[in-house]
Design an enzyme around this catalytic site. Structure first.
Site, PDB file in Angstrom:
ATOM      1  N   ARG A  83       0.815  -1.229   0.000  1.00  0.00           N
ATOM      2  CA  ARG A  83       0.000   0.000   0.000  1.00  0.00           C
ATOM      3  C   ARG A  83       0.842   1.270   0.000  1.00  0.00           C
ATOM      4  O   ARG A  83       0.408   2.317   0.463  1.00  0.00           O
ATOM      5  CB  ARG A  83      -0.985   0.021   1.168  1.00  0.00           C
ATOM      6  CG  ARG A  83      -1.994  -1.117   1.135  1.00  0.00           C
ATOM      7  CD  ARG A  83      -3.232  -0.822   1.960  1.00  0.00           C
ATOM      8  NE  ARG A  83      -4.134  -1.966   1.938  1.00  0.00           N
ATOM      9  CZ  ARG A  83      -4.137  -2.919   2.876  1.00  0.00           C
ATOM     10  NH1 ARG A  83      -3.316  -2.841   3.902  1.00  0.00           N
ATOM     11  NH2 ARG A  83      -4.979  -3.916   2.783  1.00  0.00           N
ATOM     12  N   LYS A  91       2.981  11.625 -11.265  1.00  0.00           N
ATOM     13  CA  LYS A  91       2.141  10.789 -12.132  1.00  0.00           C
ATOM     14  C   LYS A  91       2.889   9.500 -12.444  1.00  0.00           C
ATOM     15  O   LYS A  91       3.996   9.525 -12.974  1.00  0.00           O
ATOM     16  CB  LYS A  91       1.817  11.520 -13.439  1.00  0.00           C
ATOM     17  CG  LYS A  91       0.687  12.511 -13.320  1.00  0.00           C
ATOM     18  CD  LYS A  91       0.210  12.916 -14.709  1.00  0.00           C
ATOM     19  CE  LYS A  91      -0.901  13.941 -14.652  1.00  0.00           C
ATOM     20  NZ  LYS A  91      -1.338  14.348 -16.004  1.00  0.00           N
ATOM     21  N   GLU A 151      10.158  19.390 -24.576  1.00  0.00           N
ATOM     22  CA  GLU A 151       9.443  19.597 -23.304  1.00  0.00           C
ATOM     23  C   GLU A 151      10.049  20.766 -22.519  1.00  0.00           C
ATOM     24  O   GLU A 151       9.366  21.388 -21.708  1.00  0.00           O
ATOM     25  CB  GLU A 151       9.470  18.320 -22.452  1.00  0.00           C
ATOM     26  CG  GLU A 151       8.701  17.139 -23.041  1.00  0.00           C
ATOM     27  CD  GLU A 151       7.187  17.169 -22.760  1.00  0.00           C
ATOM     28  OE1 GLU A 151       6.689  18.167 -22.204  1.00  0.00           O
ATOM     29  OE2 GLU A 151       6.514  16.177 -23.130  1.00  0.00           O
ATOM     30  N   LYS A 169       7.456  23.167 -13.544  1.00  0.00           N
ATOM     31  CA  LYS A 169       6.550  22.040 -13.351  1.00  0.00           C
ATOM     32  C   LYS A 169       6.135  21.940 -11.885  1.00  0.00           C
ATOM     33  O   LYS A 169       4.961  21.732 -11.569  1.00  0.00           O
ATOM     34  CB  LYS A 169       7.199  20.724 -13.805  1.00  0.00           C
ATOM     35  CG  LYS A 169       6.279  19.535 -13.539  1.00  0.00           C
ATOM     36  CD  LYS A 169       6.340  18.456 -14.566  1.00  0.00           C
ATOM     37  CE  LYS A 169       5.261  17.408 -14.291  1.00  0.00           C
ATOM     38  NZ  LYS A 169       5.345  16.265 -15.170  1.00  0.00           N
ATOM     39  N   GLU A 202      -4.476  17.339 -11.029  1.00  0.00           N
ATOM     40  CA  GLU A 202      -4.992  17.753 -12.331  1.00  0.00           C
ATOM     41  C   GLU A 202      -6.503  17.960 -12.347  1.00  0.00           C
ATOM     42  O   GLU A 202      -7.236  17.379 -13.149  1.00  0.00           O
ATOM     43  CB  GLU A 202      -4.573  16.759 -13.432  1.00  0.00           C
ATOM     44  CG  GLU A 202      -4.781  17.362 -14.824  1.00  0.00           C
ATOM     45  CD  GLU A 202      -4.036  16.614 -15.935  1.00  0.00           C
ATOM     46  OE1 GLU A 202      -2.983  16.034 -15.675  1.00  0.00           O
ATOM     47  OE2 GLU A 202      -4.544  16.646 -17.069  1.00  0.00           O
ATOM     48  N   ARG A 212      -3.105  22.154 -13.848  1.00  0.00           N
ATOM     49  CA  ARG A 212      -2.069  21.208 -14.271  1.00  0.00           C
ATOM     50  C   ARG A 212      -2.239  20.818 -15.734  1.00  0.00           C
ATOM     51  O   ARG A 212      -1.281  20.422 -16.407  1.00  0.00           O
ATOM     52  CB  ARG A 212      -2.086  19.962 -13.367  1.00  0.00           C
ATOM     53  CG  ARG A 212      -0.957  18.996 -13.674  1.00  0.00           C
ATOM     54  CD  ARG A 212      -0.713  17.989 -12.558  1.00  0.00           C
ATOM     55  NE  ARG A 212       0.349  17.079 -12.942  1.00  0.00           N
ATOM     56  CZ  ARG A 212       0.995  16.264 -12.119  1.00  0.00           C
ATOM     57  NH1 ARG A 212       0.672  16.234 -10.844  1.00  0.00           N
ATOM     58  NH2 ARG A 212       1.952  15.474 -12.551  1.00  0.00           N
ATOM     59  N   ASN A 257      -0.229  20.048 -20.594  1.00  0.00           N
ATOM     60  CA  ASN A 257      -0.574  19.295 -21.805  1.00  0.00           C
ATOM     61  C   ASN A 257      -0.479  20.128 -23.074  1.00  0.00           C
ATOM     62  O   ASN A 257      -0.899  19.683 -24.140  1.00  0.00           O
ATOM     63  CB  ASN A 257      -1.992  18.724 -21.674  1.00  0.00           C
ATOM     64  CG  ASN A 257      -2.088  17.703 -20.569  1.00  0.00           C
ATOM     65  OD1 ASN A 257      -1.140  16.958 -20.330  1.00  0.00           O
ATOM     66  ND2 ASN A 257      -3.205  17.689 -19.867  1.00  0.00           N
ATOM     67  N   HIS A 273       0.039  18.488 -26.318  1.00  0.00           N
ATOM     68  CA  HIS A 273      -0.060  17.038 -26.111  1.00  0.00           C
ATOM     69  C   HIS A 273      -1.312  16.387 -26.698  1.00  0.00           C
ATOM     70  O   HIS A 273      -1.304  15.189 -26.945  1.00  0.00           O
ATOM     71  CB  HIS A 273       0.062  16.701 -24.622  1.00  0.00           C
ATOM     72  CG  HIS A 273       1.487  16.721 -24.134  1.00  0.00           C
ATOM     73  ND1 HIS A 273       2.270  17.852 -24.190  1.00  0.00           N
ATOM     74  CD2 HIS A 273       2.287  15.744 -23.630  1.00  0.00           C
ATOM     75  CE1 HIS A 273       3.478  17.575 -23.712  1.00  0.00           C
ATOM     76  NE2 HIS A 273       3.511  16.307 -23.366  1.00  0.00           N
ATOM     77  N   HIS A 297      -0.404  13.205 -28.690  1.00  0.00           N
ATOM     78  CA  HIS A 297      -0.891  11.848 -28.422  1.00  0.00           C
ATOM     79  C   HIS A 297      -1.579  11.246 -29.641  1.00  0.00           C
ATOM     80  O   HIS A 297      -1.452  10.055 -29.916  1.00  0.00           O
ATOM     81  CB  HIS A 297      -1.838  11.856 -27.213  1.00  0.00           C
ATOM     82  CG  HIS A 297      -1.137  12.132 -25.914  1.00  0.00           C
ATOM     83  ND1 HIS A 297      -1.760  12.684 -24.826  1.00  0.00           N
ATOM     84  CD2 HIS A 297       0.157  11.936 -25.553  1.00  0.00           C
ATOM     85  CE1 HIS A 297      -0.884  12.821 -23.837  1.00  0.00           C
ATOM     86  NE2 HIS A 297       0.279  12.375 -24.250  1.00  0.00           N
ATOM     87  N   HIS A 348       8.094  10.479 -28.465  1.00  0.00           N
ATOM     88  CA  HIS A 348       7.154  11.371 -27.779  1.00  0.00           C
ATOM     89  C   HIS A 348       7.542  12.855 -27.929  1.00  0.00           C
ATOM     90  O   HIS A 348       6.713  13.689 -28.284  1.00  0.00           O
ATOM     91  CB  HIS A 348       7.045  10.992 -26.306  1.00  0.00           C
ATOM     92  CG  HIS A 348       6.148  11.891 -25.516  1.00  0.00           C
ATOM     93  ND1 HIS A 348       4.786  11.957 -25.721  1.00  0.00           N
ATOM     94  CD2 HIS A 348       6.418  12.800 -24.533  1.00  0.00           C
ATOM     95  CE1 HIS A 348       4.257  12.851 -24.892  1.00  0.00           C
ATOM     96  NE2 HIS A 348       5.221  13.370 -24.157  1.00  0.00           N
TER      97      HIS A 348
END
Lengths: 381, 381
Positions: free
Chosen positions: B133, B155, B197, B238, B248, B252, B256, B259, B263, B278
């Site tokens: 956990r 993330k 980035e 960031k 998010e 946040r 993106n 992005h 994507h 990417h």
């Protein structure tokens, strides 16, 4: 339901808050709360879709009523069923459930509703915690064990070949609905097993509640207001401990009273529910924790005697000899204990007691001391 | 290292704090910090054991040095390696890694150290978040992309057949070590992809940093103090956004920028890194986001032109036509976009800009508008 009847239902509903800051939630307790819950869920997540996770047995028993009430409250539902039993707390079922929730297009504002016992709650709570990095979930526990223990506090998880509950998350539910009328369908054995966890809260830190249990346990089983009171008292006690120590860095370990013994017994009976279910193992563990405390000179023999006597009156096991098929030797029991998740760097941590309602965390109990105690128990001393 | 050299190293190390309350941590940035990090890790978790998760390529390149420094600092280590590449962000690798960590007897006070790029960090961070956990993890990113983006912010996750990063957790690291000398071993293509980035942070809300990038990008690639400054500026930007909106729910999403396009392009090129990695997809996405903003009358054409020109100077792609093998039709690109996790109830959310350093969240952009824009791009207008 007429307005009058609705008002009556509201009066009879007990609300136990779990004040965990931004993760705060309510536990609603009472008879016939399943349908009432739909309205609360609709308020919680207006416009959300809900995935109801349940098991094959409960799918027919309770799911249709819940779905119908949710639909009336404007919540669209999908039903996902798992096979009943501990074997469903596996990686494979976890993956299947995650993909099922994604296929059902459950998004970040939607809900996962766990309708079932501890297995359904633990598995679906864990899936909810990782789906799109976390969606809300609602617990609707259908066993007494789940109502008073596993549905409250946010522990979710699955088993690995290395042990039980080793993979999981702390993911608090957004709401817990304890419909105590659902417990009418439990077998006597299953109800009593859950009752062991109710008694536990009296033994931890509430001697007056243990007195109450001794006087009222028959009415708890019968299903009167005493049942609601017992569930509410247990939930309130658990909530108080969880609020003090959400992630089990300290006090929350008190909830493990009886459990170091219990987990070893479950392991030694290969989690075979025909021999021993979790609550029965806990009952034996509670009695052992008090007798062990007595042997260490910490707890009056009178208290240890009362604990065992109450469990016996209820019809629960309280001795190692009560395990059908036996438990193995003292050395095997100690070995099984040291595999427990609560072992820190090899030292055994026990929850011991200075008396009923006076339990405490005892880290670093020597394994030899434990083995000698178990030997004396097995010898029937 | 002599005391003098150690002092010099300390002076050259940039510390970026991420003040997230009880989940606060530091990002340490500088050349040759890998060994320095061992001491910091030992302070963070005295007596802990560490599982180093890395990939087959990096295992030989950087793991021995890290292990040797950790052993000197009194930290016992186990090494677990995964296969390089996005395919390792799978349920199967997740299960294998969890069981590997359990077999290595990583307990709640121990550490998981991710030594690698985004794939290693995402997978091992997720495993750390659910092991018992939740155990602490340390990110030691070895790619520019991971240093300025994926290692910061918590993330973590894996891919499902339903899409990328759909199963995961917000699990903040306990420490991030950006050793900028590790980037010397990257291919030019991989370094430049990560640079997209870096530029993104200037475009989001820091026009002065974009000016600085235009003037200094060659020195960032060369590896001087400018590289450390670029990584630190990106991490600081960031961190500031993550602190405002950890999960998010709002701001946040600015991260993106570029992005939603990126994507879709990655999906349409089947995540084939020979065609598009990417960072290259992000470069095209950034240029498209600015030209789309221009077309909508939101952003001066001069700014959109500067963005594309800078990416081109660096040697990054900036047009759909730059994708080897093509991208499919406008309709296919829009379709690929609507499968994105950021879609809420069918509406397309874009990050658009009023100019360089002036980006904003634009929810509910009509798909038709997007399709017409892409058609004009494909027509070379």
């Amino acid at each position: 339901m007429t307005k009058q009847a609705a008002d009556a239902a509201r009066v009879e509903r007990i609300l136990v808050p779990v004040p965990l800051g931004e993760r705060a939630y309510d536990i609603l307790i009472g008879r016939h709360q399943l349908c009432e819950a739909a309205g609360v869920i609709a308020e919680l997540a207006p416009g959300a879709r809900a995935a109801i996770v349940t098991d094959d047995n409960l799918a027919e028993l309770h799911a249709p009523a819940l779905e119908s009430c949710l639909h009336q409250a404007g919540i669209a539902t999908t039903r996902l069923t798992i096979r009943p039993g501990e074997a469903s707390k596996s990686y494979a079922c976890f993956v299947e459930l995650c993909d099922g929730l994604l296929a059902a297009k459950i998004e970040r504002n939607d809900l996962v509703i766990a309708l079932g016992g501890g297995v359904v709650g633990d598995l679906s709570g864990f899936a909810a915690s990782v789906l799109r990095r976390g969606v809300r979930f609602v617990q609707i526990p259908t066993s007494l064990l789940a109502q008073v223990d596993s549905s409250v506090g946010g522990k979710t998880g699955i088993n690995s070949g290395h042990g039980k509950n080793l993979i999981g998350a702390f993911h608090q539910p957004a709401l817990v609905i304890c419909d105590t009328a659902l417990l009418d369908t439990l077998s006597e054995r299953e109800f009593k097993a859950g009752y062991a966890e109710v008694v536990k809260y009296g033994l931890i830190d509430d001697a007056a509640f243990f007195d109450w249990c001794e006087a009222n346990w028959r009415r708890v089983i019968a299903g009167g207001p005493e049942r609601d009171h017992a569930v509410a008292t247990a939930c309130r006690a658990k909530a108080a401990i969880v609020v003090r120590d959400e992630r089990e860095d300290g006090d929350r370990a008190l909830l493990n009273l009886g459990h170091t013994f219990a987990h070893a017994l479950e392991r030694l009976t290969a989690y075979n529910s025909r021999r021993l279910v979790h609550g029965e193992a806990v009952a034996i563990g509670l009695a052992l924790a008090f007798r062990f405390s007595q042997r260490l000179g910490l707890c009056p023999g009178q208290d240890a005697g009362r604990v065992a006597a109450h469990l016996t009156s209820v019809g629960l096991p309280s001795r190692l000899q009560d395990v059908p098929g036996g438990t193995g030797s003292a050395a095997e029991i100690v070995e099984a204990m040291t595999q427990d998740k609560k072992v820190k760097r090899g030292a055994l941590t026990f929850i011991l007691a200075h008396g009923i309602g006076k339990s405490f965390i005892a880290p670093g109990v020597p394994a030899d001391e434990v083995r000698r105690f178990i030997e004396s128990e097995l010898a029937g001393a």
